[in-house]
Design a protein around this motif. Sequence first.
Motif, PDB file in Angstrom:
ATOM      1  N   VAL A 137      -7.910   3.427   1.345  1.00 35.99           N
ATOM      2  CA  VAL A 137      -6.905   2.358   1.246  1.00 35.99           C
ATOM      3  C   VAL A 137      -7.582   1.030   0.893  1.00 35.99           C
ATOM      4  CG1 VAL A 137      -5.025   1.165   2.433  1.00 35.99           C
ATOM      5  CG2 VAL A 137      -5.478   3.558   2.952  1.00 35.99           C
ATOM      6  N   ASP A 138      -8.710   0.734   1.554  1.00 34.12           N
ATOM      7  CA  ASP A 138      -9.439  -0.513   1.281  1.00 34.12           C
ATOM      8  C   ASP A 138      -9.812  -0.614  -0.201  1.00 34.12           C
ATOM      9  OD1 ASP A 138      -9.345  -1.247   3.940  1.00 34.12           O
ATOM     10  OD2 ASP A 138     -11.343  -0.463   4.409  1.00 34.12           O
ATOM     11  N   ASP A 180      -9.251   4.938   5.883  1.00 35.11           N
ATOM     12  CA  ASP A 180      -9.350   3.495   5.689  1.00 35.11           C
ATOM     13  C   ASP A 180     -10.090   3.137   4.404  1.00 35.11           C
ATOM     14  OD1 ASP A 180      -7.987   2.743   8.029  1.00 35.11           O
ATOM     15  OD2 ASP A 180      -9.775   3.076   9.233  1.00 35.11           O
ATOM     16  N   TYR A 234      -0.479  -3.601   4.902  1.00 30.96           N
ATOM     17  CA  TYR A 234      -1.944  -3.643   4.946  1.00 30.96           C
ATOM     18  C   TYR A 234      -2.367  -4.999   5.479  1.00 30.96           C
ATOM     19  CZ  TYR A 234      -6.787  -3.516   3.319  1.00 30.96           C
ATOM     20  OH  TYR A 234      -8.151  -3.540   3.251  1.00 30.96           O
ATOM     21  N   PRO A 235      -3.358  -5.105   6.367  1.00 31.18           N
ATOM     22  CA  PRO A 235      -4.103  -4.015   7.001  1.00 31.18           C
ATOM     23  C   PRO A 235      -3.305  -3.368   8.134  1.00 31.18           C
ATOM     24  CG  PRO A 235      -4.868  -6.115   7.855  1.00 31.18           C
ATOM     25  CD  PRO A 235      -3.812  -6.421   6.829  1.00 31.18           C
ATOM     26  N   ARG A 236      -3.409  -2.062   8.234  1.00 32.00           N
ATOM     27  CA  ARG A 236      -2.625  -1.322   9.210  1.00 32.00           C
ATOM     28  C   ARG A 236      -3.477  -0.862  10.395  1.00 32.00           C
ATOM     29  NH1 ARG A 236       2.469   2.114   7.771  1.00 32.00           N
ATOM     30  NH2 ARG A 236       2.771   0.104   6.797  1.00 32.00           N
ATOM     31  N   VAL A 259      -6.763  -1.277  -2.423  1.00 29.40           N
ATOM     32  CA  VAL A 259      -6.289  -2.662  -2.343  1.00 29.40           C
ATOM     33  C   VAL A 259      -7.228  -3.591  -3.120  1.00 29.40           C
ATOM     34  CG1 VAL A 259      -5.862  -4.612  -0.788  1.00 29.40           C
ATOM     35  CG2 VAL A 259      -5.052  -2.329  -0.180  1.00 29.40           C
ATOM     36  N   THR A 292      -1.394  -0.547  15.186  1.00 29.99           N
ATOM     37  CA  THR A 292      -1.220  -1.789  14.446  1.00 29.99           C
ATOM     38  C   THR A 292      -1.224  -3.018  15.343  1.00 29.99           C
ATOM     39  OG1 THR A 292       0.002  -0.524  12.817  1.00 29.99           O
ATOM     40  CG2 THR A 292       0.197  -2.890  12.665  1.00 29.99           C
ATOM     41  N   GLN A 337      -9.385  -1.598   8.789  1.00 31.30           N
ATOM     42  CA  GLN A 337      -8.893  -2.235   7.562  1.00 31.30           C
ATOM     43  C   GLN A 337      -8.860  -3.754   7.714  1.00 31.30           C
ATOM     44  OE1 GLN A 337      -5.061  -0.520   6.597  1.00 31.30           O
ATOM     45  NE2 GLN A 337      -5.893   1.532   6.361  1.00 31.30           N
ATOM     46  N   THR A 357       0.832  -1.210   0.000  1.00 36.28           N
ATOM     47  CA  THR A 357       0.000   0.000   0.000  1.00 36.28           C
ATOM     48  C   THR A 357       0.863   1.255   0.000  1.00 36.28           C
ATOM     49  OG1 THR A 357      -0.227  -0.368   2.375  1.00 36.28           O
ATOM     50  CG2 THR A 357      -2.112  -0.922   1.004  1.00 36.28           C
TER      51      THR A 357
END
Length: 198
Positions: A46-47, A43, A68-70, A50, A160, A74, A13
């Motif tokens: 980013v989702d 989020d 990812y996932p962070r 991906v 995380t 996510q 990512t």
Amino acid sequence: MLTECLGIPHVSTGEMLREGVRTGRGITPKTAAKMQAGILVKDEVVDAMVEQRLAQPDAERGFVLDGYPRTLVQAEHLVEWLDERGIREVVIHLAVDYNIIIARLTGRRECPRCGTPYNVVLRPPKVDELCDLDGTKLERREDDREDVIRARLDAYEQQTRPVLDFLQSNGRRVVKVDASNDPPEAVFQRIGRALENQ
Ligand SMILES: [Zn+2]
């Protein structure tokens, strides 16, 4: 090493976001501006990024997710996505002792003139703090200061670490691999053995 060995794509990512900023593709100008200001990307953004990447034909036989996932949100999104498609995952947790990370990073130096990297612990120059090649005084990167590193580790713990707890309590296959001291090849072999056991 892992993606080469398995013949599947590396989906990072961080790389995708940086690439998006550079080319203007895949992310909106608003997101790009936020990233440049150091604000965390949402989020959902980013989702979606991906998901779009994993829909490409080269990811059909599998993929390695990196960075990812962070966040917890996510992670929840990802496991649902994987389950819907019947994809089984293995989570590789590269465990590193914080004191070792701090010693490694705070020891890093660089020659501002020729760019040669040094490490006062692992690869010290012949003369203290001076470049072997041109005698220039070595410098430390701004983000390698101990307080900056500690802040980054705190962010990891808060954001995380819960992802790992969630995946474990969700019954996902989590493999812990010690990555404290050994060169990449040794860590890679450990990952390979752990995957074979799965
Ligand atoms: Zn130099």
